[in-house]
Design a protein around this motif. Structure first.
Motif, PDB file in Angstrom:
ATOM      1  N   PRO A 161       8.494  -7.578 -10.511  1.00 20.97           N
ATOM      2  CA  PRO A 161       8.151  -8.530  -9.441  1.00 20.97           C
ATOM      3  C   PRO A 161       7.234  -9.641  -9.944  1.00 20.97           C
ATOM      4  O   PRO A 161       6.411  -9.437 -10.837  1.00 20.97           O
ATOM      5  CB  PRO A 161       7.416  -7.675  -8.409  1.00 20.97           C
ATOM      6  N   ASP A 162       7.410 -10.826  -9.346  1.00 26.12           N
ATOM      7  CA  ASP A 162       6.545 -11.954  -9.685  1.00 26.12           C
ATOM      8  C   ASP A 162       5.131 -11.731  -9.160  1.00 26.12           C
ATOM      9  O   ASP A 162       4.156 -12.218  -9.738  1.00 26.12           O
ATOM     10  CB  ASP A 162       7.102 -13.252  -9.093  1.00 26.12           C
ATOM     11  N   ALA A 163       5.029 -10.986  -8.074  1.00 28.65           N
ATOM     12  CA  ALA A 163       3.724 -10.702  -7.478  1.00 28.65           C
ATOM     13  C   ALA A 163       3.855  -9.456  -6.607  1.00 28.65           C
ATOM     14  O   ALA A 163       4.951  -9.060  -6.242  1.00 28.65           O
ATOM     15  CB  ALA A 163       3.256 -11.882  -6.621  1.00 28.65           C
ATOM     16  N   ALA A 164       2.714  -8.858  -6.288  1.00 27.26           N
ATOM     17  CA  ALA A 164       2.683  -7.703  -5.400  1.00 27.26           C
ATOM     18  C   ALA A 164       1.418  -7.778  -4.560  1.00 27.26           C
ATOM     19  O   ALA A 164       0.380  -8.250  -5.023  1.00 27.26           O
ATOM     20  CB  ALA A 164       2.703  -6.411  -6.195  1.00 27.26           C
ATOM     21  N   THR A 165       1.522  -7.334  -3.314  1.00 27.44           N
ATOM     22  CA  THR A 165       0.368  -7.297  -2.424  1.00 27.44           C
ATOM     23  C   THR A 165       0.005  -5.849  -2.182  1.00 27.44           C
ATOM     24  O   THR A 165       0.844  -5.055  -1.742  1.00 27.44           O
ATOM     25  CB  THR A 165       0.700  -7.989  -1.085  1.00 27.44           C
ATOM     26  N   LEU A 166      -1.228  -5.478  -2.497  1.00 23.88           N
ATOM     27  CA  LEU A 166      -1.697  -4.116  -2.310  1.00 23.88           C
ATOM     28  C   LEU A 166      -2.657  -4.060  -1.130  1.00 23.88           C
ATOM     29  O   LEU A 166      -3.450  -4.969  -0.927  1.00 23.88           O
ATOM     30  CB  LEU A 166      -2.445  -3.631  -3.558  1.00 23.88           C
ATOM     31  N   GLU A 167      -2.583  -2.975  -0.395  1.00 25.85           N
ATOM     32  CA  GLU A 167      -3.573  -2.739   0.646  1.00 25.85           C
ATOM     33  C   GLU A 167      -4.521  -1.679   0.131  1.00 25.85           C
ATOM     34  O   GLU A 167      -4.088  -0.639  -0.376  1.00 25.85           O
ATOM     35  CB  GLU A 167      -2.907  -2.288   1.941  1.00 25.85           C
ATOM     36  N   VAL A 168      -5.823  -1.948   0.207  1.00 28.31           N
ATOM     37  CA  VAL A 168      -6.827  -1.010  -0.291  1.00 28.31           C
ATOM     38  C   VAL A 168      -7.804  -0.652   0.816  1.00 28.31           C
ATOM     39  O   VAL A 168      -7.982  -1.390   1.776  1.00 28.31           O
ATOM     40  CB  VAL A 168      -7.595  -1.600  -1.506  1.00 28.31           C
ATOM     41  N   ASP A 169      -8.437   0.517   0.633  1.00 30.64           N
ATOM     42  CA  ASP A 169      -9.442   0.928   1.615  1.00 30.64           C
ATOM     43  C   ASP A 169     -10.814   0.387   1.193  1.00 30.64           C
ATOM     44  O   ASP A 169     -10.921  -0.387   0.246  1.00 30.64           O
ATOM     45  CB  ASP A 169      -9.452   2.451   1.781  1.00 30.64           C
ATOM     46  N   GLY A 170     -11.872   0.817   1.864  1.00 29.31           N
ATOM     47  CA  GLY A 170     -13.222   0.339   1.582  1.00 29.31           C
ATOM     48  C   GLY A 170     -13.731   0.704   0.198  1.00 29.31           C
ATOM     49  O   GLY A 170     -14.657   0.087  -0.313  1.00 29.31           O
ATOM     50  N   GLU A 171     -13.117   1.694  -0.437  1.00 26.53           N
ATOM     51  CA  GLU A 171     -13.524   2.113  -1.782  1.00 26.53           C
ATOM     52  C   GLU A 171     -12.573   1.577  -2.851  1.00 26.53           C
ATOM     53  O   GLU A 171     -12.553   2.053  -3.975  1.00 26.53           O
ATOM     54  CB  GLU A 171     -13.586   3.639  -1.852  1.00 26.53           C
ATOM     55  N   ASN A 172     -11.777   0.577  -2.476  1.00 29.14           N
ATOM     56  CA  ASN A 172     -10.805  -0.054  -3.381  1.00 29.14           C
ATOM     57  C   ASN A 172      -9.746   0.912  -3.896  1.00 29.14           C
ATOM     58  O   ASN A 172      -9.251   0.768  -5.006  1.00 29.14           O
ATOM     59  CB  ASN A 172     -11.498  -0.754  -4.549  1.00 29.14           C
ATOM     60  N   LYS A 173      -9.401   1.901  -3.076  1.00 33.42           N
ATOM     61  CA  LYS A 173      -8.300   2.800  -3.400  1.00 33.42           C
ATOM     62  C   LYS A 173      -7.050   2.291  -2.683  1.00 33.42           C
ATOM     63  O   LYS A 173      -7.107   1.925  -1.515  1.00 33.42           O
ATOM     64  CB  LYS A 173      -8.602   4.230  -2.969  1.00 33.42           C
ATOM     65  N   VAL A 174      -5.934   2.267  -3.398  1.00 33.34           N
ATOM     66  CA  VAL A 174      -4.688   1.776  -2.815  1.00 33.34           C
ATOM     67  C   VAL A 174      -4.251   2.711  -1.701  1.00 33.34           C
ATOM     68  O   VAL A 174      -4.165   3.917  -1.889  1.00 33.34           O
ATOM     69  CB  VAL A 174      -3.589   1.662  -3.896  1.00 33.34           C
ATOM     70  N   ILE A 175      -4.009   2.146  -0.517  1.00 29.93           N
ATOM     71  CA  ILE A 175      -3.572   2.963   0.613  1.00 29.93           C
ATOM     72  C   ILE A 175      -2.127   2.664   1.000  1.00 29.93           C
ATOM     73  O   ILE A 175      -1.554   3.354   1.811  1.00 29.93           O
ATOM     74  CB  ILE A 175      -4.492   2.770   1.833  1.00 29.93           C
ATOM     75  N   ARG A 176      -1.527   1.629   0.419  1.00 29.28           N
ATOM     76  CA  ARG A 176      -0.139   1.301   0.720  1.00 29.28           C
ATOM     77  C   ARG A 176       0.530   0.756  -0.534  1.00 29.28           C
ATOM     78  O   ARG A 176      -0.084   0.028  -1.303  1.00 29.28           O
ATOM     79  CB  ARG A 176      -0.064   0.264   1.836  1.00 29.28           C
ATOM     80  N   GLN A 177       1.786   1.132  -0.716  1.00 27.61           N
ATOM     81  CA  GLN A 177       2.540   0.654  -1.865  1.00 27.61           C
ATOM     82  C   GLN A 177       2.684  -0.869  -1.825  1.00 27.61           C
ATOM     83  O   GLN A 177       2.680  -1.465  -0.755  1.00 27.61           O
ATOM     84  CB  GLN A 177       3.928   1.299  -1.896  1.00 27.61           C
ATOM     85  N   PRO A 178       2.847  -1.471  -3.012  1.00 28.22           N
ATOM     86  CA  PRO A 178       2.952  -2.936  -3.045  1.00 28.22           C
ATOM     87  C   PRO A 178       4.227  -3.443  -2.384  1.00 28.22           C
ATOM     88  O   PRO A 178       5.256  -2.768  -2.390  1.00 28.22           O
ATOM     89  CB  PRO A 178       2.963  -3.248  -4.528  1.00 28.22           C
ATOM     90  N   ARG A 179       4.103  -4.602  -1.779  1.00 24.34           N
ATOM     91  CA  ARG A 179       5.263  -5.301  -1.224  1.00 24.34           C
ATOM     92  C   ARG A 179       5.716  -6.281  -2.297  1.00 24.34           C
ATOM     93  O   ARG A 179       4.949  -7.128  -2.746  1.00 24.34           O
ATOM     94  CB  ARG A 179       4.867  -6.052   0.049  1.00 24.34           C
ATOM     95  N   GLN A 180       6.961  -6.137  -2.739  1.00 25.66           N
ATOM     96  CA  GLN A 180       7.449  -6.959  -3.837  1.00 25.66           C
ATOM     97  C   GLN A 180       7.898  -8.318  -3.337  1.00 25.66           C
ATOM     98  O   GLN A 180       8.476  -8.437  -2.270  1.00 25.66           O
ATOM     99  CB  GLN A 180       8.595  -6.271  -4.567  1.00 25.66           C
ATOM    100  N   VAL A 181       7.614  -9.340  -4.155  1.00 27.59           N
ATOM    101  CA  VAL A 181       7.993 -10.699  -3.804  1.00 27.59           C
ATOM    102  C   VAL A 181       9.360 -11.059  -4.380  1.00 27.59           C
ATOM    103  O   VAL A 181      10.128 -11.761  -3.766  1.00 27.59           O
ATOM    104  CB  VAL A 181       6.913 -11.703  -4.286  1.00 27.59           C
ATOM    105  N   SER A 182       9.692 -10.559  -5.587  1.00 26.46           N
ATOM    106  CA  SER A 182      10.988 -10.873  -6.183  1.00 26.46           C
ATOM    107  C   SER A 182      12.086 -10.055  -5.522  1.00 26.46           C
ATOM    108  O   SER A 182      11.831  -9.039  -4.894  1.00 26.46           O
ATOM    109  CB  SER A 182      10.973 -10.630  -7.690  1.00 26.46           C
ATOM    110  N   ARG A 183      13.319 -10.485  -5.685  1.00 26.85           N
ATOM    111  CA  ARG A 183      14.460  -9.768  -5.119  1.00 26.85           C
ATOM    112  C   ARG A 183      14.738  -8.517  -5.952  1.00 26.85           C
ATOM    113  O   ARG A 183      14.921  -8.616  -7.160  1.00 26.85           O
ATOM    114  CB  ARG A 183      15.682 -10.676  -5.094  1.00 26.85           C
ATOM    115  N   PRO A 184      14.803  -7.323  -5.346  1.00 27.83           N
ATOM    116  CA  PRO A 184      14.995  -6.090  -6.112  1.00 27.83           C
ATOM    117  C   PRO A 184      16.377  -5.966  -6.743  1.00 27.83           C
ATOM    118  O   PRO A 184      16.574  -5.158  -7.616  1.00 27.83           O
ATOM    119  CB  PRO A 184      14.759  -4.980  -5.084  1.00 27.83           C
ATOM    120  N   ALA A 185      17.357  -6.774  -6.312  1.00 29.40           N
ATOM    121  CA  ALA A 185      18.710  -6.669  -6.856  1.00 29.40           C
ATOM    122  C   ALA A 185      18.844  -7.359  -8.218  1.00 29.40           C
ATOM    123  O   ALA A 185      19.882  -7.272  -8.844  1.00 29.40           O
ATOM    124  CB  ALA A 185      19.708  -7.274  -5.881  1.00 29.40           C
ATOM    125  N   GLU A 186      17.808  -8.049  -8.674  1.00 27.56           N
ATOM    126  CA  GLU A 186      17.881  -8.738  -9.952  1.00 27.56           C
ATOM    127  C   GLU A 186      17.663  -7.744 -11.094  1.00 27.56           C
ATOM    128  O   GLU A 186      16.726  -6.958 -11.069  1.00 27.56           O
ATOM    129  CB  GLU A 186      16.820  -9.836 -10.033  1.00 27.56           C
TER     130      GLU A 186
END
Length: 103
Positions: free
Chosen positions: A31-56
């Protein structure tokens, strides 16, 4: 030295009478970029949302080899021996394939 995974190869004969082969692996485009959601302790709480097309898909050349025809013949003979050994093990049901986790 490190091992490379090959999904395929392509190549041909050079103008100087050598054999050229390039081994490649295939994988989904990073992916060209990813958005992560983190909690107050900077632990990832949600998988990244990919910006590039997954079929490539990408074919990435891992190694290019240029060899003499004599070396190519020796490689072919060696490879035939290994394939025959694997065929024999499979026919005797003595081959165990295990998958190791990818890191």
């Amino acid at each position: 030295m490190s091992a490379l995974h090959a999904d395929g190869m392509f190549g041909g004969v050079t103008p100087h009478g050598m054999v050229y082969v390039a081994f490649y692996s295939e994988h989904a485009k990073i992916p060209d970029a990813a958005t992560l959601e983190v909690d107050g302790e900077n632990k990832v709480i949600r998988q990244p949302r990919q910006v590039s097309r997954p079929a490539e898909w990408v074919r990435e050349v891992g190694a290019e080899i240029i060899m003499t025809v004599e070396t190519a013949r020796a490689f072919r003979s060696w490879l035939d021996d290994k394939i025959n050994a694997l065929d024999q093990l499979q026919s005797e049901d003595k081959l165990t394939v295990t998958e190791e986790p990818q890191s």
